[in-house]
Motif scaffolding. Structure first.
Motif, PDB file in Angstrom:
ATOM      1  N   THR A  57      43.017  49.950  46.097  1.00 13.06           N
ATOM      2  CA  THR A  57      41.694  49.898  45.496  1.00 13.06           C
ATOM      3  C   THR A  57      41.439  48.504  44.928  1.00 13.06           C
ATOM      4  O   THR A  57      42.378  47.749  44.639  1.00 13.06           O
ATOM      5  CB  THR A  57      41.552  50.920  44.353  1.00 13.06           C
ATOM      6  OG1 THR A  57      42.432  50.539  43.283  1.00 13.06           O
ATOM      7  CG2 THR A  57      41.850  52.334  44.828  1.00 13.06           C
ATOM      8  N   GLN A  58      40.178  48.189  44.758  1.00 14.58           N
ATOM      9  CA  GLN A  58      39.827  46.896  44.171  1.00 14.58           C
ATOM     10  C   GLN A  58      40.393  46.777  42.755  1.00 14.58           C
ATOM     11  O   GLN A  58      40.899  45.718  42.375  1.00 14.58           O
ATOM     12  CB  GLN A  58      38.314  46.702  44.149  1.00 14.58           C
ATOM     13  CG  GLN A  58      37.910  45.315  43.680  1.00 14.58           C
ATOM     14  CD  GLN A  58      36.409  45.115  43.707  1.00 14.58           C
ATOM     15  OE1 GLN A  58      35.633  46.044  43.468  1.00 14.58           O
ATOM     16  NE2 GLN A  58      35.995  43.916  43.999  1.00 14.58           N
ATOM     17  N   GLU A  59      40.330  47.845  42.006  1.00 14.62           N
ATOM     18  CA  GLU A  59      40.875  47.838  40.644  1.00 14.62           C
ATOM     19  C   GLU A  59      42.369  47.523  40.653  1.00 14.62           C
ATOM     20  O   GLU A  59      42.852  46.692  39.884  1.00 14.62           O
ATOM     21  CB  GLU A  59      40.609  49.183  39.974  1.00 14.62           C
ATOM     22  CG  GLU A  59      41.094  49.252  38.543  1.00 14.62           C
ATOM     23  CD  GLU A  59      40.781  50.605  37.916  1.00 14.62           C
ATOM     24  OE1 GLU A  59      41.726  51.409  37.790  1.00 14.62           O
ATOM     25  OE2 GLU A  59      39.619  50.836  37.565  1.00 14.62           O
ATOM     26  N   ALA A  61      44.070  46.039  43.047  1.00 18.97           N
ATOM     27  CA  ALA A  61      44.261  44.672  43.550  1.00 18.97           C
ATOM     28  C   ALA A  61      43.992  43.647  42.444  1.00 18.97           C
ATOM     29  O   ALA A  61      44.730  42.666  42.309  1.00 18.97           O
ATOM     30  CB  ALA A  61      43.349  44.423  44.744  1.00 18.97           C
ATOM     31  N   CYS A  62      42.969  43.878  41.640  1.00 18.61           N
ATOM     32  CA  CYS A  62      42.666  42.959  40.537  1.00 18.61           C
ATOM     33  C   CYS A  62      43.762  42.994  39.473  1.00 18.61           C
ATOM     34  O   CYS A  62      44.115  41.954  38.911  1.00 18.61           O
ATOM     35  CB  CYS A  62      41.304  43.277  39.935  1.00 18.61           C
ATOM     36  SG  CYS A  62      39.923  42.754  40.981  1.00 18.61           S
ATOM     37  N   TYR A  74      40.059  38.063  47.497  1.00 13.13           N
ATOM     38  CA  TYR A  74      39.067  38.383  48.522  1.00 13.13           C
ATOM     39  C   TYR A  74      39.077  39.884  48.679  1.00 13.13           C
ATOM     40  O   TYR A  74      40.130  40.528  48.650  1.00 13.13           O
ATOM     41  CB  TYR A  74      39.415  37.722  49.852  1.00 13.13           C
ATOM     42  CG  TYR A  74      39.195  36.241  49.860  1.00 13.13           C
ATOM     43  CD1 TYR A  74      37.906  35.716  49.820  1.00 13.13           C
ATOM     44  CD2 TYR A  74      40.261  35.360  49.911  1.00 13.13           C
ATOM     45  CE1 TYR A  74      37.693  34.347  49.826  1.00 13.13           C
ATOM     46  CE2 TYR A  74      40.060  33.996  49.925  1.00 13.13           C
ATOM     47  CZ  TYR A  74      38.774  33.495  49.886  1.00 13.13           C
ATOM     48  OH  TYR A  74      38.567  32.145  49.890  1.00 13.13           O
ATOM     49  N   TRP A  75      37.894  40.468  48.872  1.00 12.36           N
ATOM     50  CA  TRP A  75      37.750  41.903  49.018  1.00 12.36           C
ATOM     51  C   TRP A  75      36.835  42.173  50.204  1.00 12.36           C
ATOM     52  O   TRP A  75      35.784  41.554  50.321  1.00 12.36           O
ATOM     53  CB  TRP A  75      37.152  42.501  47.744  1.00 12.36           C
ATOM     54  CG  TRP A  75      37.019  43.985  47.800  1.00 12.36           C
ATOM     55  CD1 TRP A  75      35.871  44.704  48.026  1.00 12.36           C
ATOM     56  CD2 TRP A  75      38.068  44.931  47.654  1.00 12.36           C
ATOM     57  NE1 TRP A  75      36.157  46.042  48.015  1.00 12.36           N
ATOM     58  CE2 TRP A  75      37.509  46.213  47.796  1.00 12.36           C
ATOM     59  CE3 TRP A  75      39.438  44.819  47.425  1.00 12.36           C
ATOM     60  CZ2 TRP A  75      38.254  47.367  47.716  1.00 12.36           C
ATOM     61  CZ3 TRP A  75      40.188  45.967  47.342  1.00 12.36           C
ATOM     62  CH2 TRP A  75      39.585  47.230  47.472  1.00 12.36           C
ATOM     63  N   GLU A  77      34.644  45.065  52.146  1.00  9.47           N
ATOM     64  CA  GLU A  77      34.051  46.399  52.036  1.00  9.47           C
ATOM     65  C   GLU A  77      32.858  46.461  52.970  1.00  9.47           C
ATOM     66  O   GLU A  77      31.999  45.560  52.950  1.00  9.47           O
ATOM     67  CB  GLU A  77      33.619  46.663  50.601  1.00  9.47           C
ATOM     68  CG  GLU A  77      33.158  48.071  50.368  1.00  9.47           C
ATOM     69  CD  GLU A  77      32.945  48.375  48.896  1.00  9.47           C
ATOM     70  OE1 GLU A  77      31.964  49.063  48.594  1.00  9.47           O
ATOM     71  OE2 GLU A  77      33.757  47.927  48.059  1.00  9.47           O
ATOM     72  N   VAL A  84      36.087  38.033  44.511  1.00  7.70           N
ATOM     73  CA  VAL A  84      36.046  38.792  43.262  1.00  7.70           C
ATOM     74  C   VAL A  84      36.853  38.045  42.205  1.00  7.70           C
ATOM     75  O   VAL A  84      38.063  37.881  42.348  1.00  7.70           O
ATOM     76  CB  VAL A  84      36.616  40.212  43.459  1.00  7.70           C
ATOM     77  CG1 VAL A  84      36.596  41.000  42.159  1.00  7.70           C
ATOM     78  CG2 VAL A  84      35.861  40.949  44.564  1.00  7.70           C
ATOM     79  N   THR A  93      31.066  38.185  41.029  1.00  4.27           N
ATOM     80  CA  THR A  93      31.509  38.457  42.390  1.00  4.27           C
ATOM     81  C   THR A  93      30.510  37.841  43.352  1.00  4.27           C
ATOM     82  O   THR A  93      29.297  37.931  43.151  1.00  4.27           O
ATOM     83  CB  THR A  93      31.607  39.974  42.627  1.00  4.27           C
ATOM     84  OG1 THR A  93      32.625  40.496  41.770  1.00  4.27           O
ATOM     85  CG2 THR A  93      31.937  40.305  44.070  1.00  4.27           C
TER      86      THR A  93
END
Length: 105
Positions: A57-59, A61-62, A74-75, A77, A84, A93
């Motif tokens: 998830t982005q969360e 990964a951050c 980088y994300w 979607e 990000v 972002t």
């Protein structure tokens, strides 16, 4: 364009950066069944850095990026690439465009 400077950001020697890259890889392999090593670079070729494509998830990964003191991730979607910010304060972002246009062989 990123113009903000975060005083917490650090610049590492190439040797130290490679050591941390390997540590990050081990950490990611413990969390994810599959990771894909990639080499990221600017369109003009002036900047290049090793990285990973990971299914998280982005969360998450951050959080992992912050743990390793990365300024941004980088994300991807819906086939769109985003930059990000993680440690970059005051930076939003940024949508960079169709992610396949950033693939080089």
């Amino acid at each position: 364009m990123l113009t903000a400077f975060n005083p917490r950001s650090i610049v590492l020697s190439d040797k130290r950066n490679l050591v941390r890259h390997r540590q990050l890889e081990l950490s990611l392999r413990m969390q994810c069944a599959e990771i894909l090593p990639v080499s990221c670079r600017s369109p003009d070729g002036q900047w290049q850095e090793l990285g990973f494509v990971v299914p998280m998830t982005q969360e998450a990964a951050c959080r992992e990026a912050a743990r390793w003191e990365q300024n941004a991730i980088y994300w991807v979607e819906d086939n769109e690439l985003f930059l990000v910010p993680v440690l970059l304060e005051g930076v939003q972002t940024q949508r960079l465009g169709d992610w396949s246009s950033f693939l080089y062989t």
